[in-house]
Scaffold this active site. Structure first.
Site, short mmCIF file in Angstrom:
data_model
loop_
_atom_site.label_atom_id
_atom_site.label_comp_id
_atom_site.label_asym_id
_atom_site.label_seq_id
_atom_site.Cartn_x
_atom_site.Cartn_y
_atom_site.Cartn_z
CE LYS A 155 -33.22 -8.06 -9.74
NZ LYS A 155 -33.24 -8.55 -8.34
CG ASP A 175 -40.51 -16.56 -5.10
OD1 ASP A 175 -39.56 -16.95 -4.12
OD2 ASP A 175 -40.10 -15.68 -6.13
CB THR A 232 -34.08 -18.46 -19.22
OG1 THR A 232 -35.27 -17.94 -18.50
CG2 THR A 232 -34.84 -18.86 -20.90
CB SER A 233 -33.22 -19.90 -14.15
OG SER A 233 -32.88 -19.53 -13.01
NE ARG A 234 -26.40 -19.10 -13.21
CZ ARG A 234 -26.68 -18.23 -13.99
NH1 ARG A 234 -27.44 -18.21 -15.02
NH2 ARG A 234 -26.15 -17.08 -13.52
CG ASP A 258 -30.62 -19.33 -22.75
OD1 ASP A 258 -30.19 -19.39 -23.90
OD2 ASP A 258 -30.22 -18.09 -22.06
CD GLU A 263 -24.87 -23.15 -19.23
OE1 GLU A 263 -25.94 -23.25 -19.78
OE2 GLU A 263 -24.48 -22.37 -18.67
CG HIS A 295 -25.97 -18.92 -20.30
ND1 HIS A 295 -25.62 -19.79 -19.12
CD2 HIS A 295 -26.43 -17.68 -19.75
CE1 HIS A 295 -26.18 -18.96 -18.04
NE2 HIS A 295 -26.34 -17.78 -18.41
#
Ligand code: NAD
Length: 330
Positions: A155, A175, A232-234, A258, A263, A295
């Protein structure tokens, strides 16, 4: 339905209270402390607990939740890599999440990081405030006509593909399964080709055993010289030590994060009065071409509204014994 809500921030409570007005049958108690083995017993007498991205929901916590009589873990986020699903299954505890609450919120933040680091907005902001109107150190490059490489086209990745297309970029995608929603917008390719050809590489796959340290010395070597990397994922998708080595070797034009490996103690906390020991984050921040945010990709009004509504609906679906696509299993 009684829910004990962990790691509450004022904005969580605000959005859940508004959403909760529709569902008077749900009772929520808000705790500031996060979910961990020592705090799990506080949930005795509650049907469900509500946790977030950095809650410790490993085997120890799950056993303590089972002893406390809790039957449901409500994750108010999309990711669930911090939940031991196998133990949850063994203990008969259902785990539910909020997938895709606002893919655009995260994708827009990924592009914001890419643009900010490209045009050195973090430096420009400070310079102008100091009456330094020179342009030294601010030279960027056009995204228009360049290639974006999107890793993970679910998404959020699909939303990022649409944004990059809006910037006039060619888009490569990688992917393990293809998303028909981006047919005609992106070209699926091998990871090595994507890394070699992309001027902007943006990570949007989940953290799994297969994706842990996906970006490491080997893959960094394959990345195009002067590319921008955005995560921005993990955090653990990127091996930080290797990233620092790559930055030192002048591999990247810029890096926007992010999320990052260390973190957990920082996220959503004000640590401005503290001296951070052994911090790789501080090392990363010492580079002029790195921007880190804490995050906040999900942090828009629309996303918080959707998270609150879906989490409450998840709890009601579970109470009614309904099957839900938001249930995650090991
Ligand atoms: P999604 O499940 O819709 O999409 C994930 C995609 O990654 C899928 O297409 C899947 O096939 C793909 N994938 C899985 N394993 C892969 C692999 N080994 N290599 C390449 N691709 C792989 O998830 P989403 O809603 O798009 O969210 C993506 C991630 O974004 C989440 O897992 C979460 O970690 C992160 N996220 C971050 C924030 C934030 O605030 N920064 C907010 C929400 C989600």
């Amino acid at each position: 339905m009684k829910i004990l809500f962990y790691d509450t921030k004022s904005y969580d409570q605000q959005f859940f209270e508004i959403a909760g007005e529709k569902y008077p049958e749900i009772e929520i108690e808000y705790l500031k402390t996060d979910l961990a083995p020592r705090t799990a017993p506080l949930a005795a007498g509650y049907d469900a607990v509500c946790g977030f991205v950095n809650s410790d929901i490993g085997a120890g916590t799950i056993r303590a939740l089972k002893d406390a009589g809790v039957k449901l873990i409500l994750m108010r986020c999309a990711g669930f890599n911090n939940v031991d699903l196998e133990w949850a299954g063994k203990c008969g505890i259902t785990v539910m999440r909020v997938p895709g609450y606002s893919p655009e919120a995260v994708a827009e933040h990924a592009m914001a990081l890419a643009l900010a680091v490209n045009r050195r907005l973090h430096k420009a902001y400070v310079k102008v405030r100091e009456n330094d109107f020179s342009l030294n150190g601010l030279l960027g490059f056009n995204f228009y006509g360049k290639t974006a490489g999107i890793i993970g086209t679910g998404k959020i990745g699909a939303a990022m593909v649409r944004i990059c297309r809006g910037f006039g970029m060619r888009v490569l995608a990688y992917d393990v399964c293809q998303n028909p929603a981006i047919a005609g917008l992106a070209e699926y390719t091998e990871l090595a080709v994507l890394l070699r050809e992309s001027d902007l590489v943006s990570l949007h796959c989940p953290l799994t055993d297969d994706t842990y340290h996906l970006i490491c010395r080997d893959t960094i070597a394959q990345i195009k010289e002067g590319a921008i990397l955005v995560n921005t994922s993990r955090g653990a998708l990127v091996k930080t030590e290797d990233l620092i080595e790559g930055i030192r070797a002048r591999k990247f034009f810029g890096v926007g994060l992010d999320v990052y490996e260390e973190e957990t103690p920082n996220v959503f906390e004000d640590r401005s009065d503290q001296i951070l020991e052994h911090s790789v984050t501080a090392r990363l921040l010492s580079f002029p071409n790195v921007i880190i945010t804490s995050h906040q990709g999900f942090f828009t009004k629309e996303a918080l509204e959707a998270i609150a509504h879906t989490t409450l609906l998840n709890s009601l679906a579970w109470e009614r014994g309904e099957k839900s696509p938001n249930t995650v299993e090991g």
